[in-house]
Design an enzyme around this catalytic site. Structure first.
Site, PDB file in Angstrom:
ATOM      1  N   THR A 140      -5.269  -0.839   2.823  1.00 12.68           N
ATOM      2  CA  THR A 140      -6.280  -1.664   3.486  1.00 12.68           C
ATOM      3  C   THR A 140      -7.682  -1.147   3.185  1.00 12.68           C
ATOM      4  O   THR A 140      -7.898   0.072   3.168  1.00 12.68           O
ATOM      5  CB  THR A 140      -6.023  -1.665   5.015  1.00 12.68           C
ATOM      6  N   GLN A 181       4.798 -22.613  20.810  1.00 13.35           N
ATOM      7  CA  GLN A 181       5.783 -23.471  21.478  1.00 13.35           C
ATOM      8  C   GLN A 181       5.127 -24.279  22.598  1.00 13.35           C
ATOM      9  O   GLN A 181       5.363 -25.472  22.729  1.00 13.35           O
ATOM     10  CB  GLN A 181       6.921 -22.595  22.044  1.00 13.35           C
ATOM     11  N   ILE A 182       4.277 -23.639  23.382  1.00 16.43           N
ATOM     12  CA  ILE A 182       3.603 -24.339  24.485  1.00 16.43           C
ATOM     13  C   ILE A 182       2.683 -25.426  23.943  1.00 16.43           C
ATOM     14  O   ILE A 182       2.555 -26.495  24.516  1.00 16.43           O
ATOM     15  CB  ILE A 182       2.839 -23.327  25.379  1.00 16.43           C
ATOM     16  N   PHE A 226      -7.020   4.740   3.378  1.00 14.22           N
ATOM     17  CA  PHE A 226      -6.025   5.804   3.382  1.00 14.22           C
ATOM     18  C   PHE A 226      -4.858   5.354   2.507  1.00 14.22           C
ATOM     19  O   PHE A 226      -4.197   4.354   2.813  1.00 14.22           O
ATOM     20  CB  PHE A 226      -5.576   6.017   4.833  1.00 14.22           C
ATOM     21  N   GLU A 258       1.894   0.149   9.232  1.00 20.49           N
ATOM     22  CA  GLU A 258       1.806   1.472   9.864  1.00 20.49           C
ATOM     23  C   GLU A 258       3.114   1.849  10.554  1.00 20.49           C
ATOM     24  O   GLU A 258       3.126   2.355  11.675  1.00 20.49           O
ATOM     25  CB  GLU A 258       0.608   1.536  10.822  1.00 20.49           C
ATOM     26  N   GLY A 299       7.025   4.671   1.649  1.00 17.45           N
ATOM     27  CA  GLY A 299       6.105   4.269   2.695  1.00 17.45           C
ATOM     28  C   GLY A 299       6.287   5.225   3.845  1.00 17.45           C
ATOM     29  O   GLY A 299       5.804   6.362   3.814  1.00 17.45           O
ATOM     30  N   GLU A 312       3.414   3.797  -1.281  1.00 15.03           N
ATOM     31  CA  GLU A 312       3.624   3.597  -2.717  1.00 15.03           C
ATOM     32  C   GLU A 312       4.719   2.559  -2.907  1.00 15.03           C
ATOM     33  O   GLU A 312       5.441   2.242  -1.965  1.00 15.03           O
ATOM     34  CB  GLU A 312       4.051   4.923  -3.359  1.00 15.03           C
TER      35      GLU A 312
END
Lengths: 258, 379
Positions: free
Chosen positions: B158, B337-338, B123, B364, B131, B127
């Site tokens: 895409t 971080q974990i 699609f 999107e 957008g 441009e």
């Protein structure tokens, strides 16, 4: 061909088994189609696609087994039969009970081929298939890894502890399916959407002219327990000579196996 | 009120999860590292009916609903953000507009191969200078006899390198008030004058195909106009509403994967003689991650449900996309971080989530645009 598949609903292999007071807890457990039965379903669909006919998937279980039957229908089976037996209905329900029920179900059926899994991964007895064949008076071959049917004769490759045995046998026939027979397909999405529209027959013991006493099990469960937890392994160090000495001493004094 | 999924929805979820775990997840790191579009995975997904979930069987679809589709996008995205994005764009942006606005002939010709997964859709709205401000579209389509002649440029499109047809938006005239009339036109990708160039080297979703498209006097028959010639603008707003549900679902997948990985690591990693899971600092992070992913999923499914019921869902889709994508960004950041120093390394697979998630608050419609959409829809 009239093809039947025996299906069992089992614990998901990834679930952790918890035993409480001699009973396996099923709270929050995920259930799946017994993985070996998936080979049976796949093979049944492939044989049907080659030779025509119909695939009927049969299970003996509680009402929740409908989900696994629907999945088999989504994979491509044509019909399903749920022989509904609630957990506490039958005393000591065992392989004898299941075979007795299936025998009654198949009594008036025209059968060319029955496929089952090699074993169910829960109780792993591997008995229901062979015992049913015996009762129905038809030949059976277990742990098959190859099946070609031509003019009413099945050419079978059977797994024998890693070797292959080639067998020819006439139909009707019961086989149990071993890993390596095929690659079970994923249910396709259109298949999933259509599964609900396919026939699923629900039967009870009554419908098969059976009483609960007729199917009482022949075995008693004495105890259920988990195997002892595995201890962490040990890595011996030092000179090889010393390691051997230490190992022998450990085997003798600690493990007491020598 | 019933939060239970239907039998079909559950089966779709299970099947998508199994497929994603078996086929997509083992490839996710390679797809990201090499920035290579996994064409073979899409072929397999096509055969299984993934690309046709929300379209009826008569058009080659699977006959499912938006909820089933959203559940599938979540599972695919949970395994691999790149694959998830290409999937969501193919269905929501490439195929949906033809299903919603196409004539019977257009559906037969263009939707059927997309729904069957034989081709991917794309699609072209964005441009270089337009957008979300689609009114600023500069691409033009001028009627010359029985053909439109299209000129312009599109960016960040895409799937276009793998598409057989594109839908492009273009200015086709001016209305009474002198405002541009924007229409959507179906353009075969082998049309003369059409150049598709892949844009490599993105921050994240590196395995999805992102392209730049130049249209230089591209001629297509005038029957290729999609839907109402005067209502092109409204049509793609509707298309974007649906697309937001799928980006929301993809975000939930990434946010869930971040939680899964963080939880597994926290249970395993020992410091000061205990698993780091036993520290409240980690527990609080995990609790927030779990809470937000659950809330995001609920919002995505609500928007999908509204769409399936034929009710308005613009505001809810924007909320779902906004909250879910920001959750994905937060969860990915917390997962890194974990993991501490290990999380910064590619091998642990969480730094990828951080890079992939960032696209979701931009593509999107940025988070800011979502807030404008929500605000516009408040009474």
């Amino acid at each position: 061909m009239n093809i039947y598949v025996l299906l069992k609903r089992t614990f998901d292999t990834e679930d952790k088994i918890v035993v409480n007071d001699g009973v396996i807890e099923d709270d929050g457990v995920e259930y799946i189609i017994n993985p070996y039965d998936e080979y049976a379903i796949e093979e049944a669909i492939q044989q049907r696609d080659k030779h025509g006919g119909e695939v009927t998937v049969v299970t003996v279980g509680d009402e929740d087994s409908e989900k696994q039957l629907r999945t088999a229908l989504a994979m491509g089976a044509d019909k399903a039969v749920l022989i509904e037996v609630e957990d506490d209905d039958i005393e000591d329900q065992d392989q004898y009970s299941t075979v007795k029920i299936l025998e009654a179900f198949f009594e008036d059926k025209e059968v060319d081929l029955i496929l089952a899994g090699n074993v169910a991964i829960d109780n792993a007895s591997g008995q229901v298939g062979p015992r049913l064949a015996e009762k129905l008076g038809i030949p059976y071959v277990t742990t098959i890894v190859g099946l070609e049917i031509e003019d009413g004769v099945a050419h079978i490759e059977k797994d024998v502890e890693g070797d292959i045995e080639k067998i020819e046998v006439s139909l009707p026939l019961l086989v149990t399916c071993q890993q390596g027979l095929n690659e079970p397909r994923y249910p396709s999405l259109p298949g999933i959407m259509k599964a609900k529209k396919k026939p699923l027959e629900e039967l009870e013991l009554d419908d098969l002219d059976l009483d609960e006493e007729d199917v009482e099990g022949k075995t008693k469960r004495v105890d259920v327990f988990l195997p002892p937890e595995k201890q962490a392994g040990r890595i011996l160090e030092g000179e090889l000579q010393d390691q051997v000495k230490e190992l022998v001493s450990l085997l003798r004094n600690e493990a007491k196996v020598l | 009120m019933n939060f239970e999924l239907t039998e079909e929805q559950k089966m779709t979820q299970n099947m998508a999860r199994e497929f994603a775990n078996d086929v997509i997840r083992p490839r996710a790191m390679e797809i990201d590292k090499e920035g290579k579009f996994p064409e073979d995975i899409f072929k397999e997904m096509g055969k299984l009916g993934f690309l046709g979930i929300p379209f009826p069987e008569e058009y080659g679809g699977s006959g499912g609903d938006t909820i089933s589709y959203a559940l599938a996008v979540e599972e695919v995205g949970r395994a691999c953000g790149s694959t998830g994005l290409s999937y969501a764009a193919a269905v929501s942006l490439g195929a949906s507009p033809i299903y919603m606005f196409g004539t019977e002939e257009q559906k037969e010709k263009y939707l059927v191969p997309l729904a069957k997964g034989e081709a991917l859709g794309a699609f072209g709205l964005t441009e270089p200078n337009a957008g979300s401000d689609a009114g600023g579209t500069e691409t033009t389509a001028v009627l010359d006899g029985d053909e439109y002649v299209i000129n312009g440029e599109k960016v960040f499109i895409t799937n276009a390198s793998y598409a057989k047809t594109l839908i492009v938006t273009a200015v086709t005239g001016k209305d009474d008030r002198g405002k541009n009339i924007i229409s959507a036109i179906i353009v075969p990708t082998d049309a003369e004058g059409l150049t598709i160039t892949e844009i490599h080297d993105k921050m994240g979703v590196r395995g999805s195909n992102t392209t730049q498209i130049v249209l230089d006097n591209v001629r297509v028959p005038k029957e290729n106009l999609l839907g109402d010639p005067k209502a092109g603008f409204k049509q793609f707003l509707k298309t974007l509403d649906g697309g937001r549900i799928s980006i929301g679902a993809l975000s939930v997948g990434i946010a869930q994967d971040a939680l899964d990985k963080a939880l597994a690591y926290a249970n395993e990693r020992k410091q000061f003689g205990k698993t780091i899971r036993s520290f409240q600092a980690i527990q609080f992070m995990l609790a927030d991650m779990a809470m937000e992913v659950e809330l995001a999923r609920n919002m995505v499914l609500k928007a999908a449900w509204l769409k399936d019921q034929g009710k308005p869902f613009t505001k809810e889709a924007a909320m779902a996309k906004l909250f879910a994508s920001e959750t994905a960004v937060r969860n990915a950041e917390r997962a890194v971080q974990i993991h501490g120093g290990y999380g910064y390394m590619r091998e642990y697979g969480v730094e990828r989530l951080m890079r992939d998630a960032k696209l979701l608050v931009i593509g999107e419609g940025t988070s800011e645009i979502q807030r404008i959409v929500i605000s516009r829809n408040l009474d």
